[in-house]
Design a protein around this motif. Structure first.
Motif, PDB file in Angstrom:
ATOM      1  N   UNK A  48      92.470  27.178  50.689  1.00  0.00           N
ATOM      2  CA  UNK A  48      91.253  26.387  50.574  1.00  0.00           C
ATOM      3  C   UNK A  48      90.357  26.763  51.735  1.00  0.00           C
ATOM      4  N   UNK A  49      89.060  26.664  51.517  1.00  0.00           N
ATOM      5  CA  UNK A  49      88.109  26.995  52.577  1.00  0.00           C
ATOM      6  C   UNK A  49      86.836  26.194  52.365  1.00  0.00           C
ATOM      7  N   UNK A  50      86.043  26.130  53.418  1.00  0.00           N
ATOM      8  CA  UNK A  50      84.867  25.265  53.435  1.00  0.00           C
ATOM      9  C   UNK A  50      83.624  26.026  52.980  1.00  0.00           C
ATOM     10  N   UNK A  51      82.826  25.381  52.128  1.00  0.00           N
ATOM     11  CA  UNK A  51      81.521  25.919  51.748  1.00  0.00           C
ATOM     12  C   UNK A  51      80.487  24.812  51.880  1.00  0.00           C
ATOM     13  N   UNK A  52      79.655  24.935  52.900  1.00  0.00           N
ATOM     14  CA  UNK A  52      78.575  23.974  53.114  1.00  0.00           C
ATOM     15  C   UNK A  52      79.094  22.532  53.162  1.00  0.00           C
ATOM     16  N   UNK A  53      80.241  22.367  53.820  1.00  0.00           N
ATOM     17  CA  UNK A  53      80.794  21.033  54.022  1.00  0.00           C
ATOM     18  C   UNK A  53      81.752  20.559  52.955  1.00  0.00           C
ATOM     19  N   UNK A  54      81.985  21.342  51.919  1.00  0.00           N
ATOM     20  CA  UNK A  54      82.907  20.970  50.851  1.00  0.00           C
ATOM     21  C   UNK A  54      84.063  21.959  50.787  1.00  0.00           C
ATOM     22  N   UNK A  55      85.245  21.445  50.412  1.00  0.00           N
ATOM     23  CA  UNK A  55      86.445  22.270  50.345  1.00  0.00           C
ATOM     24  C   UNK A  55      86.595  22.878  48.956  1.00  0.00           C
ATOM     25  N   UNK A  56      86.805  24.194  48.916  1.00  0.00           N
ATOM     26  CA  UNK A  56      87.013  24.914  47.672  1.00  0.00           C
ATOM     27  C   UNK A  56      88.481  25.316  47.561  1.00  0.00           C
ATOM     28  N   UNK A  57      89.008  25.260  46.359  1.00  0.00           N
ATOM     29  CA  UNK A  57      90.405  25.599  46.104  1.00  0.00           C
ATOM     30  C   UNK A  57      90.513  27.019  45.550  1.00  0.00           C
ATOM     31  N   UNK A  58      91.567  27.725  45.946  1.00  0.00           N
ATOM     32  CA  UNK A  58      91.710  29.085  45.441  1.00  0.00           C
ATOM     33  C   UNK A  58      93.115  29.627  45.582  1.00  0.00           C
ATOM     34  N   UNK A  59      93.261  30.867  45.168  1.00  0.00           N
ATOM     35  CA  UNK A  59      94.509  31.612  45.266  1.00  0.00           C
ATOM     36  C   UNK A  59      94.203  33.008  45.780  1.00  0.00           C
ATOM     37  N   UNK A  60      95.106  33.546  46.598  1.00  0.00           N
ATOM     38  CA  UNK A  60      95.038  34.957  46.963  1.00  0.00           C
ATOM     39  C   UNK A  60      96.264  35.651  46.387  1.00  0.00           C
ATOM     40  N   UNK A  61      96.030  36.627  45.530  1.00  0.00           N
ATOM     41  CA  UNK A  61      97.083  37.490  45.012  1.00  0.00           C
ATOM     42  C   UNK A  61      97.214  38.653  45.992  1.00  0.00           C
ATOM     43  N   UNK A  84      90.780  34.783  33.549  1.00  0.00           N
ATOM     44  CA  UNK A  84      91.068  36.215  33.710  1.00  0.00           C
ATOM     45  C   UNK A  84      92.144  36.497  34.755  1.00  0.00           C
ATOM     46  N   UNK A  85      93.147  35.630  34.808  1.00  0.00           N
ATOM     47  CA  UNK A  85      94.191  35.834  35.806  1.00  0.00           C
ATOM     48  C   UNK A  85      95.147  36.961  35.426  1.00  0.00           C
ATOM     49  N   UNK A  86      95.117  37.385  34.158  1.00  0.00           N
ATOM     50  CA  UNK A  86      95.856  38.603  33.818  1.00  0.00           C
ATOM     51  C   UNK A  86      95.242  39.812  34.510  1.00  0.00           C
ATOM     52  N   UNK A  87      93.930  39.807  34.657  1.00  0.00           N
ATOM     53  CA  UNK A  87      93.252  40.865  35.412  1.00  0.00           C
ATOM     54  C   UNK A  87      93.658  40.808  36.875  1.00  0.00           C
ATOM     55  N   UNK A  88      93.764  39.595  37.439  1.00  0.00           N
ATOM     56  CA  UNK A  88      94.200  39.458  38.834  1.00  0.00           C
ATOM     57  C   UNK A  88      95.594  40.042  39.027  1.00  0.00           C
ATOM     58  N   UNK A  89      96.501  39.738  38.118  1.00  0.00           N
ATOM     59  CA  UNK A  89      97.871  40.244  38.233  1.00  0.00           C
ATOM     60  C   UNK A  89      97.901  41.770  38.144  1.00  0.00           C
ATOM     61  N   UNK A  93      98.980  44.627  40.911  1.00  0.00           N
ATOM     62  CA  UNK A  93      99.981  45.662  40.643  1.00  0.00           C
ATOM     63  C   UNK A  93      99.441  47.052  40.945  1.00  0.00           C
ATOM     64  N   UNK A  94      98.112  47.205  40.858  1.00  0.00           N
ATOM     65  CA  UNK A  94      97.477  48.494  41.157  1.00  0.00           C
ATOM     66  C   UNK A  94      97.141  48.632  42.644  1.00  0.00           C
ATOM     67  N   UNK A  95      97.566  47.653  43.457  1.00  0.00           N
ATOM     68  CA  UNK A  95      97.388  47.768  44.899  1.00  0.00           C
ATOM     69  C   UNK A  95      96.214  47.010  45.470  1.00  0.00           C
ATOM     70  N   UNK A  96      95.624  46.106  44.681  1.00  0.00           N
ATOM     71  CA  UNK A  96      94.486  45.315  45.139  1.00  0.00           C
ATOM     72  C   UNK A  96      94.909  43.894  45.490  1.00  0.00           C
ATOM     73  N   UNK A  97      94.344  43.345  46.557  1.00  0.00           N
ATOM     74  CA  UNK A  97      94.388  41.907  46.763  1.00  0.00           C
ATOM     75  C   UNK A  97      93.289  41.281  45.913  1.00  0.00           C
ATOM     76  N   UNK A  98      93.525  40.062  45.432  1.00  0.00           N
ATOM     77  CA  UNK A  98      92.529  39.389  44.606  1.00  0.00           C
ATOM     78  C   UNK A  98      92.391  37.944  45.077  1.00  0.00           C
ATOM     79  N   UNK A  99      91.158  37.544  45.378  1.00  0.00           N
ATOM     80  CA  UNK A  99      90.857  36.147  45.681  1.00  0.00           C
ATOM     81  C   UNK A  99      90.218  35.515  44.457  1.00  0.00           C
ATOM     82  N   UNK A 100      90.854  34.471  43.947  1.00  0.00           N
ATOM     83  CA  UNK A 100      90.293  33.667  42.855  1.00  0.00           C
ATOM     84  C   UNK A 100      90.051  32.269  43.392  1.00  0.00           C
TER      85      UNK A 100
END
Length: 298
Positions: A48-61, A84-89, A93-100
């Motif tokens: 989670x991280x802050x954007x203009x005073x509000x907390x956003x939820x996410x995942x890092x692959x 599109x989390x199949x794209x994230x996966x 697998x192809x060597x990329x980190x993904x922030x959703x």
């Protein structure tokens, strides 16, 4: 009672026979585990991280290995049922980190949902990924934006505002400038969009009246075709579906590709696939298209 006792006796006898006569199966062989770096394994991290005073939820692959890995910020649409989390996966697998992540007001993230907030939140998320590069084994100089539908709109809008972003992809990107023109000439379509917006309980603070007012007030700034001068020097991917009932091939995708291809300073790749708005029967082709394009952005 006699019948019940007889039934219990017969059942018990049957169970005893089964237990004494059933063959003992040999233990199944354990399949070999796929290879991975035990010191730096792939993972999914809740963030989670802050954007203009509000907390956003996410995942890092997080990709396998020490890295640093190139990274993609994956942006969902309006309201974001297709994530599109199949794209994230597959990118991982192809060597990329993904922030959703979810924008302000979307799917439990704090704040109110507006299109302006969506664009701002992409910039905040990209900056957050850069500042946490060491923690997630990310190369902060090789971050791409990949968005679907309204996320495609946000991907291109954010790329136009961030000189450090060299690559951005729009998958069936919504051109809000085109939408504004349609609303002006088609009151029925406008009313339908307002009613749909009013039904989206997962987008906090959103009403049909508010979003229409925002679209009308920003019809020039929200035009994707008008972004061309601000995308010069970047690699841009536009993917459309030939059966897309939400983002028209004729009104949005082909004119957008043509506008970017007309500027020689933009490295434009335009691809039309067989697909509906979510590319329901062409997911593999969509994912391959995005990953193959992204490889030049490593």
């Amino acid at each position: 009672m006699k019948h019940a006792s007889l039934f219990a006796a017969l059942t018990g006898a049957a169970l005893l026979a089964a237990c004494t006569t059933a063959p003992v199966e040999a233990p199944a062989e354990t399949a070999a585990a796929p290879a991975y770096d035990e010191a730096f394994p792939p993972a999914i991290e809740e963030v989670s991280f802050d954007s203009h005073g509000d907390r956003l939820n996410g995942l890092v692959y997080v990709a396998d290995g020490p890295g640093p890995h190139p990274a993609a910020v994956l942006l969902h649409g309006f309201p974001g049922n297709e994530k599109n989390l199949d794209l994230a996966q597959d990118m991982r697998a192809a060597g990329w980190n993904v922030l959703f992540f979810h924008y302000r007001g979307a799917w439990g993230s704090e704040g109110d949902y507006t299109l302006t907030h969506v664009i701002e939140d992409v910039g905040v998320a990209t900056d957050w990924l850069r500042t946490h590069a060491d923690q997630y084994r990310t190369n902060p100089d090789h971050i791409v934006l990949v968005g679907h539908s309204m996320g495609g709109f946000a991907s291109l809008q954010a790329a136009a505002r961030d000189e450090a972003i060299a690559c951005a992809a729009g998958i069936a990107p919504a051109d809000i400038g085109v939408s504004a023109k349609v609303f002006e000439t088609n009151p029925e379509t406008k009313a339908g969009f307002m009613a749909y917006s009013d039904s989206l309980q997962m987008l906090h603070g959103l009403t049909g009246e508010k979003i229409i007012a925002e679209v009308e007030a920003n019809k020039d700034a929200f035009s994707l075709q008008g972004l061309a001068p601000k995308l010069e020097g970047k690699r841009i991917l536009i993917v459309g579906g030939d059966k897309d009932g939400s983002v028209s091939e004729e009104l949005v995708i082909r004119p957008l590709i043509a506008a970017y291809e007309a500027d020689p300073a933009i490295d434009t790749t335009g691809v039309m696939l067989s697909g509906d708005h979510s590319f329901s029967w062409s997911r593999g082709e969509l994912i391959s298209t995005v990953i193959n394009w992204a490889e030049a952005c490593r």
